[in-house]
Motif scaffolding. Structure first.
Motif, PDB file in Angstrom:
ATOM      1  N   VAL A 142     -20.281 122.287 125.619  1.00 48.85           N
ATOM      2  CA  VAL A 142     -21.286 122.222 125.034  1.00 48.85           C
ATOM      3  C   VAL A 142     -21.583 123.025 123.468  1.00 48.85           C
ATOM      4  CG1 VAL A 142     -23.736 122.298 124.493  1.00 48.85           C
ATOM      5  CG2 VAL A 142     -22.373 120.576 126.017  1.00 48.85           C
ATOM      6  N   THR A 143     -20.957 124.044 124.300  1.00 57.13           N
ATOM      7  CA  THR A 143     -20.920 125.670 123.376  1.00 57.13           C
ATOM      8  C   THR A 143     -19.982 124.997 122.106  1.00 57.13           C
ATOM      9  OG1 THR A 143     -21.752 126.790 125.541  1.00 57.13           O
ATOM     10  CG2 THR A 143     -20.537 127.780 123.924  1.00 57.13           C
ATOM     11  N   LEU A 144     -19.007 124.923 122.806  1.00 54.09           N
ATOM     12  CA  LEU A 144     -17.962 125.076 121.585  1.00 54.09           C
ATOM     13  C   LEU A 144     -18.050 123.305 120.528  1.00 54.09           C
ATOM     14  CD1 LEU A 144     -14.723 125.463 121.044  1.00 54.09           C
ATOM     15  CD2 LEU A 144     -14.262 123.388 121.972  1.00 54.09           C
ATOM     16  N   ILE A 145     -18.594 122.502 121.201  1.00 58.86           N
ATOM     17  CA  ILE A 145     -19.506 121.597 119.272  1.00 58.86           C
ATOM     18  C   ILE A 145     -20.311 122.156 119.093  1.00 58.86           C
ATOM     19  CG2 ILE A 145     -20.968 119.758 118.991  1.00 58.86           C
ATOM     20  CD1 ILE A 145     -19.045 118.620 121.617  1.00 58.86           C
ATOM     21  N   ILE A 146     -21.138 123.016 119.589  1.00 55.79           N
ATOM     22  CA  ILE A 146     -22.233 124.138 119.102  1.00 55.79           C
ATOM     23  C   ILE A 146     -21.941 124.644 118.074  1.00 55.79           C
ATOM     24  CG2 ILE A 146     -24.319 125.753 119.347  1.00 55.79           C
ATOM     25  CD1 ILE A 146     -25.451 123.811 121.382  1.00 55.79           C
ATOM     26  N   ASP A 147     -21.040 125.567 118.060  1.00 57.89           N
ATOM     27  CA  ASP A 147     -20.631 126.736 117.617  1.00 57.89           C
ATOM     28  C   ASP A 147     -19.294 126.056 116.925  1.00 57.89           C
ATOM     29  OD1 ASP A 147     -19.348 129.467 116.709  1.00 57.89           O
ATOM     30  OD2 ASP A 147     -17.614 129.070 117.854  1.00 57.89           O
ATOM     31  N   HIS A 148     -19.227 124.856 116.910  1.00 55.90           N
ATOM     32  CA  HIS A 148     -17.760 124.524 115.291  1.00 55.90           C
ATOM     33  C   HIS A 148     -18.679 124.182 114.462  1.00 55.90           C
ATOM     34  CE1 HIS A 148     -13.597 125.583 116.137  1.00 55.90           C
ATOM     35  NE2 HIS A 148     -14.080 126.258 117.952  1.00 55.90           N
ATOM     36  N   VAL A 149     -19.628 122.925 115.437  1.00 50.30           N
ATOM     37  CA  VAL A 149     -20.989 122.029 114.302  1.00 50.30           C
ATOM     38  C   VAL A 149     -21.912 123.139 113.743  1.00 50.30           C
ATOM     39  CG1 VAL A 149     -21.176 120.105 114.004  1.00 50.30           C
ATOM     40  CG2 VAL A 149     -19.752 119.411 115.001  1.00 50.30           C
ATOM     41  N   HIS A 150     -22.668 123.316 114.954  1.00 55.77           N
ATOM     42  CA  HIS A 150     -24.094 124.392 113.821  1.00 55.77           C
ATOM     43  C   HIS A 150     -23.837 125.814 113.664  1.00 55.77           C
ATOM     44  CE1 HIS A 150     -26.338 120.332 115.327  1.00 55.77           C
ATOM     45  NE2 HIS A 150     -24.818 120.701 116.762  1.00 55.77           N
ATOM     46  N   HIS A 151     -22.606 126.073 114.141  1.00 55.24           N
ATOM     47  CA  HIS A 151     -22.444 127.260 112.787  1.00 55.24           C
ATOM     48  C   HIS A 151     -21.288 127.730 112.462  1.00 55.24           C
ATOM     49  CE1 HIS A 151     -24.535 128.842 117.274  1.00 55.24           C
ATOM     50  NE2 HIS A 151     -25.164 128.613 116.578  1.00 55.24           N
ATOM     51  N   ARG A 152     -20.098 126.979 112.632  1.00 56.06           N
ATOM     52  CA  ARG A 152     -19.048 126.617 111.348  1.00 56.06           C
ATOM     53  C   ARG A 152     -19.146 125.801 110.626  1.00 56.06           C
ATOM     54  NH1 ARG A 152     -14.312 128.769 114.846  1.00 56.06           N
ATOM     55  NH2 ARG A 152     -15.204 130.272 116.142  1.00 56.06           N
ATOM     56  N   ASN A 153     -19.834 124.765 109.817  1.00 56.74           N
ATOM     57  CA  ASN A 153     -20.108 124.212 109.551  1.00 56.74           C
ATOM     58  C   ASN A 153     -19.370 123.229 109.452  1.00 56.74           C
ATOM     59  OD1 ASN A 153     -22.160 124.383 107.901  1.00 56.74           O
ATOM     60  ND2 ASN A 153     -21.535 126.202 106.985  1.00 56.74           N
ATOM     61  N   GLY A 154     -18.776 122.950 110.768  1.00 52.94           N
ATOM     62  CA  GLY A 154     -17.533 122.070 111.188  1.00 52.94           C
ATOM     63  C   GLY A 154     -17.736 120.989 111.418  1.00 52.94           C
ATOM     64  N   LYS A 155     -17.108 120.184 112.081  1.00 49.65           N
ATOM     65  CA  LYS A 155     -18.271 118.398 112.800  1.00 49.65           C
ATOM     66  C   LYS A 155     -17.130 118.165 113.457  1.00 49.65           C
ATOM     67  CE  LYS A 155     -14.866 115.972 109.388  1.00 49.65           C
ATOM     68  NZ  LYS A 155     -14.708 117.050 108.969  1.00 49.65           N
ATOM     69  N   LEU A 156     -17.915 117.481 114.109  1.00 50.14           N
ATOM     70  CA  LEU A 156     -16.979 116.642 116.005  1.00 50.14           C
ATOM     71  C   LEU A 156     -16.333 115.080 115.648  1.00 50.14           C
ATOM     72  CD1 LEU A 156     -16.918 116.358 119.310  1.00 50.14           C
ATOM     73  CD2 LEU A 156     -18.731 114.953 119.011  1.00 50.14           C
ATOM     74  N   ILE A 157     -14.833 115.104 115.817  1.00 45.41           N
ATOM     75  CA  ILE A 157     -14.049 114.219 116.076  1.00 45.41           C
ATOM     76  C   ILE A 157     -13.428 113.658 116.407  1.00 45.41           C
ATOM     77  CG2 ILE A 157     -12.385 113.071 114.782  1.00 45.41           C
ATOM     78  CD1 ILE A 157     -12.564 115.336 112.438  1.00 45.41           C
ATOM     79  N   THR A 158     -14.546 112.302 116.984  1.00 39.95           N
ATOM     80  CA  THR A 158     -13.836 111.367 118.531  1.00 39.95           C
ATOM     81  C   THR A 158     -12.620 110.605 118.649  1.00 39.95           C
ATOM     82  OG1 THR A 158     -15.338 109.726 118.308  1.00 39.95           O
ATOM     83  CG2 THR A 158     -15.985 112.117 119.388  1.00 39.95           C
ATOM     84  N   SER A 159     -12.088 110.350 119.473  1.00 41.77           N
ATOM     85  CA  SER A 159     -10.987 109.553 119.135  1.00 41.77           C
ATOM     86  C   SER A 159     -10.396 108.798 120.268  1.00 41.77           C
ATOM     87  CB  SER A 159     -10.032 110.134 118.676  1.00 41.77           C
ATOM     88  OG  SER A 159      -8.648 109.139 118.602  1.00 41.77           O
TER      89      SER A 159
END
Length: 202
Positions: A29-46
């Motif tokens: 969860v910390t990794l997802i929040i850091d990349h998506v909410h702090h670095r303007n990235g997105k979560l990509i599932t596969s």
């Protein structure tokens, strides 16, 4: 028949209750929040097959609750769709065996595009090739399938779905996702109506 149904429900419930609980959830969860909410990235599932359908559902649930996410089909990724992946993204891969060829190849291709890309893997096999490539591995507990042949993804996909729910709900709490936030993403239907009504009460 009722006894058979009750037995299946019992096995599915036991599988969910036996999902290993670890610090990996906090880290994921910390990794997802850091990349998506702090670095303007997105979560990509596969994922492939049934696991891919679970991955797609997880992506839409994340998106509807404030965390932008997309599903990337691992085979289509090899034919140009890999271009959706950006350097600040984080990838969530789902494979029961942890050996799915298309996902192993996807890791290699994605890192070829962005070497520092981070990976979360959901699998029944923490010692698998995919798990070894992951920054964070979330184990399913390797439940036996309730399928009478022991082959059809049934119990395994149940626990994958629950693990996805754990990640989504934990992320919602961490980002303090509100009824008003929900209403902005659900303009129609019953959920849209309820979220708008609740947001007015806050």
């Amino acid at each position: 028949m009722n006894e058979e149904i009750s037995a299946i429900l019992q096995k599915e419930a036991e599988a969910v209750l036996n999902i290993p609980v670890s610090t990996g959830y906090h880290d994921a969860v910390t990794l997802i929040i850091d990349h998506v909410h702090h670095r303007n990235g997105k979560l990509i599932t596969s994922g492939m097959g049934k696991a891919g359908q679970i991955a797609a559902n997880i992506a839409t649930t994340f998106s509807s609750t404030g965390t932008p996410a997309f599903f990337l089909h691992p085979s289509e990724a090899q034919h140009g769709d890999l271009g959706i992946v950006c350097e600040n993204d984080v990838m969530l891969l789902i494979s029961n065996s942890g050996k799915t060829r298309e996902l192993v190849e996807l890791v290699e291709l994605a890192r070829g595009l962005h070497p520092a890309l981070r990976f979360i893997v959901i699998t029944s096999n923490p010692d698998s090739p995919l798990a070894k490539e992951a920054d964070i591995c979330l184990a399913t507990g390797a439940p036996a399938e309730v399928c009478p042949l022991g082959l059809t993804p049934t119990t395994s996909t149940t626990v994958m779905t629950v693990i996805g729910d754990l990640l989504v709900v934990s992320t919602m709490k961490r980002i303090r996702f509100t009824y008003a936030d929900y209403a902005k993403r659900h303009h129609g239907g019953y959920l849209g109506t309820v979220s708008r009504e609740q947001s007015k009460k806050q």
